[in-house]
Enzyme design. Sequence first.
Site, PDB file in Angstrom:
ATOM      1  N   TYR A  34      14.577   7.972  11.947  1.00 20.21           N
ATOM      2  CA  TYR A  34      15.038   9.612  11.926  1.00 20.21           C
ATOM      3  C   TYR A  34      13.750  10.379  12.232  1.00 20.21           C
ATOM      4  O   TYR A  34      12.650   9.842  12.616  1.00 20.21           O
ATOM      5  CB  TYR A  34      15.338   9.935  10.227  1.00 20.21           C
ATOM      6  CG  TYR A  34      13.952  10.069   9.396  1.00 20.21           C
ATOM      7  CD1 TYR A  34      13.399   8.989   9.162  1.00 20.21           C
ATOM      8  CD2 TYR A  34      13.585  11.313   9.150  1.00 20.21           C
ATOM      9  CE1 TYR A  34      12.371   9.062   8.139  1.00 20.21           C
ATOM     10  CE2 TYR A  34      12.503  11.409   8.301  1.00 20.21           C
ATOM     11  CZ  TYR A  34      11.710  10.219   7.946  1.00 20.21           C
ATOM     12  OH  TYR A  34      10.725  10.423   7.148  1.00 20.21           O
ATOM     13  N   LYS A 148       9.393   5.247  11.922  1.00 17.68           N
ATOM     14  CA  LYS A 148      10.030   6.510  11.282  1.00 17.68           C
ATOM     15  C   LYS A 148      11.405   5.667  10.642  1.00 17.68           C
ATOM     16  O   LYS A 148      12.321   6.346  10.895  1.00 17.68           O
ATOM     17  CB  LYS A 148       9.996   7.790  12.124  1.00 17.68           C
ATOM     18  CG  LYS A 148      10.177   8.849  11.016  1.00 17.68           C
ATOM     19  CD  LYS A 148       9.508  10.283  11.630  1.00 17.68           C
ATOM     20  CE  LYS A 148       9.720  11.427  10.702  1.00 17.68           C
ATOM     21  NZ  LYS A 148       8.897  11.302   9.305  1.00 17.68           N
ATOM     22  N   GLU A 180      -2.158   7.479   3.894  1.00 12.75           N
ATOM     23  CA  GLU A 180      -1.514   8.737   4.462  1.00 12.75           C
ATOM     24  C   GLU A 180      -1.057   9.605   3.175  1.00 12.75           C
ATOM     25  O   GLU A 180      -1.048   8.830   1.880  1.00 12.75           O
ATOM     26  CB  GLU A 180      -0.591   8.756   5.518  1.00 12.75           C
ATOM     27  CG  GLU A 180       0.474   7.631   5.225  1.00 12.75           C
ATOM     28  CD  GLU A 180       1.515   7.686   6.423  1.00 12.75           C
ATOM     29  OE1 GLU A 180       1.518   8.600   7.271  1.00 12.75           O
ATOM     30  OE2 GLU A 180       2.215   6.458   6.324  1.00 12.75           O
ATOM     31  N   LEU A 204       2.287   6.328   9.533  1.00  9.71           N
ATOM     32  CA  LEU A 204       3.153   7.069  10.760  1.00  9.71           C
ATOM     33  C   LEU A 204       2.068   7.833  11.629  1.00  9.71           C
ATOM     34  O   LEU A 204       1.571   8.855  11.013  1.00  9.71           O
ATOM     35  CB  LEU A 204       4.147   8.052  10.072  1.00  9.71           C
ATOM     36  CG  LEU A 204       5.035   8.528  11.164  1.00  9.71           C
ATOM     37  CD1 LEU A 204       5.954   7.512  11.776  1.00  9.71           C
ATOM     38  CD2 LEU A 204       5.904   9.542  10.615  1.00  9.71           C
TER      39      LEU A 204
HETATM   40  N1  DCS Z   1       3.428  10.086   7.342  1.00 17.48           N
HETATM   41  C1  DCS Z   1       4.799  10.133   6.837  1.00 17.48           C
HETATM   42  C2  DCS Z   1       5.140   8.973   5.994  1.00 17.48           C
HETATM   43  C3  DCS Z   1       5.861  11.055   7.242  1.00 17.48           C
HETATM   44  O1  DCS Z   1       6.983  10.722   6.485  1.00 17.48           O
HETATM   45  C4  DCS Z   1       5.568  12.191   7.849  1.00 17.48           C
HETATM   46  C5  DCS Z   1       6.456  13.066   8.222  1.00 17.48           C
HETATM   47  C6  DCS Z   1       4.210  12.298   8.496  1.00 17.48           C
HETATM   48  C7  DCS Z   1       3.205  11.222   8.342  1.00 17.48           C
HETATM   49  C8  DCS Z   1       3.945  13.598   9.544  1.00 17.48           C
HETATM   50  O2  DCS Z   1       4.461  13.430  10.600  1.00 17.48           O
HETATM   51  P1  DCS Z   1       4.843  14.524  11.431  1.00 17.48           P
HETATM   52  O3  DCS Z   1       3.554  15.466  11.641  1.00 17.48           O
HETATM   53  O4  DCS Z   1       5.296  14.066  12.731  1.00 17.48           O
HETATM   54  O5  DCS Z   1       5.962  15.224  10.668  1.00 17.48           O
HETATM   55  N2  DCS Z   1       7.520  13.242   7.382  1.00 17.48           N
HETATM   56  C9  DCS Z   1       8.601  14.195   7.753  1.00 17.48           C
HETATM   57  C10 DCS Z   1       9.795  14.217   6.562  1.00 17.48           C
HETATM   58  O6  DCS Z   1      10.150  13.200   6.176  1.00 17.48           O
HETATM   59  N3  DCS Z   1       9.823  15.475   6.427  1.00 17.48           N
HETATM   60  O7  DCS Z   1       9.269  16.277   7.054  1.00 17.48           O
HETATM   61  C11 DCS Z   1       8.397  15.523   8.022  1.00 17.48           C
END
Ligand code: DCS
Length: 286
Positions: A34, A148, A180, A204
């Site tokens: 996703y 992701k 993270e 990620l």
């Molecule tokens: N790490 C994880 C585990 C994430 O799920 C996300 C984003 C990030 C880092 C940050 O990545 P981006 O900067 O590309 O958003 N998670 C998405 C989510 O599930 N909801 O909003 C963003």
Amino acid sequence: MILTVYFKDGQFTEREGLNISIDDRGYYFGDGVYEVIKVYGGELFTAEEHIDRLFQSATKIKMTIPYSKEQLMEMVRELIVRNSISIGHIYMQVTRGAAPRTHQFPGSTVASVVTAYAVSNPRPMTSIENGVAVKSVEDIRWLRCDIKSLNLLGNVLAKQEANEANCVEALLHREGVVTEGSSSNLFGVKDGTIYTHPATNLILNGITRQVVLGISEKLAIPVVEKSFTLEEAYNMDELFLTSTTSEIMPISSVDGRSIASGTPGVLTRKLQKAFTLQIPTSNAGV
Ligand code: DCS
């Protein structure tokens, strides 16, 4: 009332018209990937990067997406228009299709299922300005956090544990080494240098993370992509999270321990300012 228009398999429909199979492998196995893309003033932010990462995630799980990047971009734009989104985000996912439940992949005749929707939501300005409390939680996720994937149970449990402790986010750590957040990346600042976990299989590689690295380079702020421990995190001069929806979010405390004075630090502020200048301007402040 504005009806929410969804996208599924090439069609735009209202929620009631969606036909999702109980045999969808996303439903059975979380077998899919996703993306979340931010919309400011009706315009997409870093959409190409997100769509590229969607394809990378799909390749990593040996799944094909039955559309081109251009077609997906067109679909996303259409969703924004049809739902009259000014400030909000797009959620899109691709699963390995619908087939009777067996773990191994279904045959190549089973097409991936692409769904997406758009939602209005404001920038979380209070948290962006004041910072948030976070809680450390053991990182029990699998070893391919670079994908992701729809499989988010480890992230869900961590976020819930943090929320139950009145914290906005969980800081995940493996044997004391911070990786993270449950849905965000983590940065620390010590003596003018920015530290963040390298983009390995354990995190990620966030698009917002990459935007922040680019801004830091432009501003000549030294960055070291090196992991740090929870103990080191407690003693950072500044700590902040990044994600598509939370942007650059200062951390005021970890496990009830205040980070420096507990207010957003100088470098965090500087990065936030530069970030705001990069987002589509017409409605950036909304
Ligand atoms: N790490 C994880 C585990 C994430 O799920 C996300 C984003 C990030 C880092 C940050 O990545 P981006 O900067 O590309 O958003 N998670 C998405 C989510 O599930 N909801 O909003 C963003």
